[in-house]
Design a protein around this motif. Structure first.
Motif: not given
Length: 492
Positions: A131-143, A247-258
């Motif tokens: 189940a963990l690997w399935q959730l990881m695969a889904q998250a990877r596809t979404a990313e 230089v490119l700078g970014t400021a975000a409230p959280q860090r998401d995959a990708g």
């Protein structure tokens, strides 16, 4: 650099695993923190699992290692070693060794802040891992889908007439934060997205200085990117690859995959948009300019620019805004030439004959025929007329193409020029009348399209055409008259 102990697959929130009804997992101790994530599952019955953990695991155990009569000290030591190794959570199977989760284990997990999950008898450890690997695969596809969509939107933004603000706006939207482009002097020259606050804004500017090359050290002496977290805001600075100090700078409230991949794509595009592109070397271009200023003929300096025959391309943004130097540079990059000139609302680009000119999204283009240097002024006029017709007919690109020999080519040039001068003499002192008549005839007498092409009111067109008819003392509704005038106008 990425941590070699962390798998390339995105982590799974522990809550997502608990939400799987087919597993029946239940949290019985530890914090209910939605930020807890699991990188992988590992089964171990070792009394000290520390040497076998990398961190981020959901450790699964049936309690085989627990000795008879184990007290609170044993469980305290066991849980503390899991926490020290960086374990994310502990899953305890209540079968086949134990009927219930030992109370001392629950207390130890609660004290050390380690989430403890009860695994029911019907759920195997293999099912939990699957189940963990399935959730990881889904998250990877979404990313991957998110990164792909972001790449496409950034590439589309880079092709717009205002590419730098458009790319920054897309990047800010994709990251859910702020994106800023700093110039070589360290000042922000463009930005998009909500203001992260004074503290984060100041820290991001300082972070940009960390990656900006100073010019007094090797190009690889500074990192290409740097990150920090200030006031709960994730800050990242990317040095653009053109070596000019942007230089490119970014400021975000959280860090998401990708996020890192998306920002890297934006940095590459901005590097191309802010960097110079030379058809020849910079020294050759400077030499060509100096020679022209000192009186050399265009034919003499053309070889320094990389070719003998060129096309003039005139471009105008589809929106109302006049093109700025960055937008003009982006158009030149799309056409494969750095010989760009901004003239009011129009951008002129000199393109080598061997390079194919294609349509550019967001621009209306008029293209001349290939011409030698001595004929460049005539080619510029061709491109201007082609652009006017393109705008009037709402066509993204029109070319002044070569054509086979026509009846007008049978008239000797000297005689044709003399006839044209004589025919157009009454209006030759008024360039506005000549241009209006030429445009009006080329658009088959359309008042509205001529007005669009010349940027004047349709009543102005009517007045000018009426004035032409009066001065020329002719009937402009007669097709023979129109044909003869068009022949004359083509000779001027």
């Amino acid at each position: 650099m990425p941590d070699p102990t962390v798998p390339p697959t995105p982590p799974v929130p522990l809550d997502a695993l608990l939400a799987r009804a087919d597993l029946g997992l239940r949290r019985i101790a530890g914090p209910a923190d939605p930020a807890v994530v699991v990188h992988w599952a590992h089964t171990s019955e070792m009394a000290d699992p520390y040497p076998y953990l990398l961190g981020g695991e959901l450790l699964l155990s049936a309690g085989v290692h627990i000795p008879d009569g184990a007290g609170a000290g044993y469980f305290d030591a066991y849980v503390s070693r899991i926490v020290a190794a960086g374990g994310a959570a502990l899953g305890f199977g209540v079968a086949p060794v134990h009927d219930t989760v030992p109370g001392a284990l629950v207390e130890a997990c609660e004290m050390h802040g380690l989430p403890l999950l009860e695994v029911p008898p019907r759920t195997t450890f293999s099912a939990v891992a699957r189940a963990l690997w399935q959730l990881m695969a889904q998250a990877r596809t979404a990313e991957l889908r998110r990164v792909t969509e972001a790449q496409q939107s950034l590439a589309t933004a880079a092709a717009r007439p205002d590419p730098v603000p458009a790319v920054l706006q897309q990047l800010a939207r994709r990251l859910g934060g702020r994106a800023v482009l700093y110039g070589p002097e360290g000042t922000p020259i463009a930005g998009a997205g909500p203001d992260p606050g004074a503290e984060a804004r100041t820290a991001l500017a300082k972070l940009a200085e960390v990656v900006r090359p100073s010019g007094q050290e090797p190009s690889d002496a500074r990192p290409s990117s740097a990150s920090d977290t200030v006031a709960g805001v994730r800050l990242v600075a990317h040095a653009l690859g053109n070596g000019e100090g942007f230089v490119l700078g970014t400021a975000a409230p959280q860090r998401d995959a990708g996020d890192h991949t998306i920002a890297s794509v934006a940095a590459v595009l901005l590097s191309l948009l802010t960097g110079e592109r030379h058809g020849g070397s910079g020294a050759d271009r400077s030499s060509a300019l100096v020679r022209l200023l000192l009186g050399a003929a265009p034919a003499e300096v053309a070889p320094l620019l990389g070719g003998d025959r060129w096309r003039v391309v005139r471009g105008r943004p589809d929106g109302r805004a006049a093109p700025d130097p960055v937008a003009a540079s982006a158009l030149g990059a799309a056409l494969g030439s750095s010989l760009v000139d901004v003239a009011g609302e129009v951008v002129r680009v000199l393109v080598p004959d061997g390079r194919t000119v294609e349509r550019v999204p967001g621009w209306t283009l008029g293209v001349s025929a290939a011409a030698a240097p001595r004929d460049w002024p005539a080619a510029d006029a061709q491109a201007s007329r082609a652009l006017a017709r393109a705008r009037a007919t709402r066509t993204p690109l029109l070319r002044h193409g070569d054509r086979p020999a026509a009846l007008t080519d049978l008239v000797p040039p000297h005689d044709a020029d003399a006839h044209a001068r004589a025919l157009l003499a009454p209006i030759e002192r008024s360039p506005a009348l000549v241009d209006t008549l030429r445009t009006w005839l080329s658009l088959h007498g359309s008042w509205d399209r001529t007005a669009v092409a010349l940027d004047v009111h349709r009543n102005t067109v009517r007045q000018r055409i009426a004035r032409c008819a009066a001065l020329l003392d002719t009937d402009l509704d007669d097709p023979d008259v129109r044909m003869e005038l068009w022949f004359a106008l083509r000779r001027t």
